[in-house]
Write an enzyme that holds these catalytic residues in place. Structure first.
Site, mmCIF file in Angstrom:
data_model
loop_
_atom_site.group_PDB
_atom_site.id
_atom_site.type_symbol
_atom_site.label_atom_id
_atom_site.label_comp_id
_atom_site.label_asym_id
_atom_site.label_seq_id
_atom_site.Cartn_x
_atom_site.Cartn_y
_atom_site.Cartn_z
ATOM 1 N N LYS A 168 0.846 -1.023 -0.027
ATOM 2 C CA LYS A 168 -0.109 -0.045 -0.040
ATOM 3 C C LYS A 168 0.858 1.239 0.043
ATOM 4 O O LYS A 168 1.580 1.470 0.999
ATOM 5 C CB LYS A 168 -1.097 0.040 1.157
ATOM 6 N N GLU A 244 10.885 1.825 9.504
ATOM 7 C CA GLU A 244 11.958 2.830 9.550
ATOM 8 C C GLU A 244 10.968 4.106 9.646
ATOM 9 O O GLU A 244 10.138 4.472 8.971
ATOM 10 C CB GLU A 244 12.360 2.922 7.940
ATOM 11 N N CYS A 278 13.972 11.753 6.289
ATOM 12 C CA CYS A 278 14.129 10.899 7.613
ATOM 13 C C CYS A 278 15.189 11.409 8.309
ATOM 14 O O CYS A 278 15.684 11.492 9.522
ATOM 15 C CB CYS A 278 13.611 9.900 7.865
ATOM 16 N N GLU A 379 10.601 16.568 14.923
ATOM 17 C CA GLU A 379 11.012 16.518 13.561
ATOM 18 C C GLU A 379 10.400 17.631 12.784
ATOM 19 O O GLU A 379 9.190 17.765 12.886
ATOM 20 C CB GLU A 379 10.649 15.169 12.905
#
Ligand code: NAD
Length: 475
Positions: A168, A244, A278, A379
């Site tokens: 997906k 991850e 990331c 973040e």
């Protein structure tokens, strides 16, 4: 969607729109899958599992090598699709496609290196044999920021190991997933082995991938919040999982470093993919003696970055993926400025020269960032370089480690002992020492703490898709 070797509409007949973040134009529509489609995909992957696992590693390797060649041949088409759908400049999109293809080739090679063991047994009439076998059906969920390479980094090893897949992709980037599937299909991956469910709402698909007992492994790249939820579900259903997740990378410029060289590195890595990576540096810890030359060089480079539609020549920064991403970045900048940070450049949404049609934020440098600011803790996922000044080299590793995340860290120093001490002490899965690109298909990628579990790429990447089986033989 691609299920059981067929391109299909959703069973509901619904479709959803895909937009270009640089222009807000609808560029296509794709099938909007739901539960019934996901069940069909899991059924197909389960039915194909034994046949695919039964192929020799050499056959699977051959198909992956072909897929590598095809992906490289189609680089320009894939890159253009990516730029239009995701926004990154065409040059960066081409680099990503090559990186994505590299995983296909790397795991084509690794497919042939899945060996077992013969172990010494405690009894004279006993023999021990260890096999490594494919885990079975893999459910994969991928993000929009690297919409081709995050697929091949999972599907390459899964296919090499002999697993079948239900993928997906992110709702913002289904077209890249469709083009990646075409590569794999044209390379000869048999029907049922790879299945694709595109969906506007990830939840029903995700829930089934977690709950259906035929799916034996989940692999996810995305936010820590969603990863945590999937991991809880995987625990409930005793499924293997690799994650991850987010990052909050420190970028340390030690007193002895060359500040100009470090600033060149910072400017290059921070604004890649408009900061939506990331492993993007989120906190730049710069020794006070290096601060002025570092920020002067950084700002001189950042103000030269051209923002715009990534299909145009000379564009260095594309749009953010959507309004929500833009609002988060803007809120972090405003919060920092209200708490005393200095704005060295940027700091606003870009509205001139037609950029108001997209979601552009100006490349920004903030200095004087402190621990009470949101940007120090969260973040960012945007084009903001946040500079923190420090005065004691002995303190900075502790400051860098003061986060729940643990994906990537960067260090600039000219002292080998300093470099080694930092490398060992930083609680991150990846450390770049005077190196802004410590990633490659051949190297293990992944984090610790809230940045996830498991490794992708490298010789470790295929282990995530293999179960260990012991045979004890009495003779
Ligand atoms: P996200 O978690 O919102 O989405 C990632 C994927 O999860 C998408 O496919 C989305 O549709 C799906 N998803 C969302 N909610 C779900 C649910 N309830 N159930 C099942 N699936 C669900 O993250 P994002 O905003 O697309 O991606 C950005 C994040 O990904 C950042 O935090 C970034 O650091 C992280 N990321 C990590 C890596 C890495 O390798 N560690 C690489 C790229 C991105």
């Amino acid at each position: 969607m691609y299920i059981s070797g067929q391109w299909r509409e959703a069973i509901s007949g619904k479709r959803f729109e895909v937009t270009n973040p640089a222009t807000s134009e609808v560029i296509d529509t794709v099938a909007d899958g739901g539960e019934a489609d996901t069940l069909a995909a899991i059924h197909a992957a389960d039915a194909a599992a034994a046949g695919w696992a039964g192929r020799t590693a050499f056959e699977r390797s051959e198909i992956l090598h072909k897929a590598y060649d095809l992906m490289v041949q189609r680089k320009e088409h894939l890159a253009r699709t990516m730029t239009m759908e995701q926004g990154k400049p065409l040059r960066a999109a081409r680099i990503e496609v090559q990186y994505a293809a590299d995983f296909l080739r790397w795991f084509a090679e690794e497919a042939k290196r899945v060996s077992g063991q013969v172990l010494p047994a405690p009894r004279q009439d006993q023999r021990f044999l260890v096999l490594r076998q494919p885990v079975g059906v893999v459910g994969a969920i991928t993000p929009w920021n690297y919409p081709v390479s995050m697929l091949t980094r999972k599907m390459g090893p899964a296919l090499a190991a002999g697993c079948t897949v239900v993928l997906k992709p992110a709702e913002a980037t289904p077209l890249c997933a469709i083009e990646t599937y075409k590569v794999l299909i044209d390379a000869g991956v048999p029907p049922g082995v790879i299945n694709l469910v595109t969906a506007a709402d990830p939840q029903p698909v995700g829930r089934l991938l977690v709950e259906d007992p035929r799916v034996r492994k989940l692999t996810f790249t995305g936010s820590t919040a969603v990863g945590r939820r999937l991991a809880a579900g995987a625990g409930q259903h005793m499924k293997r999982i690799s994650l991850e997740l987010g990052g909050h990378a420190p970028f340390i410029v030690f007193k002895d470093a060359d500040p100009v060289h470090a600033a060149k590195g910072a400017a290059a890595v921070k604004f890649l993919n408009a900061g939506q990576a990331c492993i993007s540096p989120n906190r730049m810890f710069v020794h006070q003696d290096a601060h002025a030359p570092f920020t002067d060089e950084l700002v001189s480079r950042v103000i030269r970055l051209r923002a715009g539609n990534g299909l145009a020549d000379g564009i260095g920064v594309g749009p953010l993926i959507d309004e929500r991403a833009l609002a988060k970045v803007d809120a972090q900048v405003k919060d920092a400025l209200s708490k005393g940070a200095q704005l060295l450049c940027g700091g606003h949404r870009m509205m001139d020269n037609g950029l108001d049609a997209g979601t552009f934020y100006s490349p920004t440098v903030l200095s004087g960032v402190t621990t009470d600011m949101l940007i120090y803790r969260e973040e960012t996922f945007g084009p903001i370089a946040a500079v923190v000044t420090y005065d004691d080299d002995d303190d900075v590793i502790g400051m860098a480690n003061d986060t729940n995340y643990g994906l990537a860290a960067y260090v600039y120093t000219n002292n080998t002992a300093q470099a080694m001490r930092a490398f060992e002490a930083l609680k991150f899965g990846i450390v770049g020492i005077n190196d802004i690109n410590p990633t490659a298909a051949a190297a293990p990628f992944g984090g610790v703490k809230d940045s996830g579990l498991g490794r992708e790429g490298g010789s470790q990447g295929i282990d995530e898709y293999l179960d260990v089986k012991l045979g004890g033989f009495a003779i």
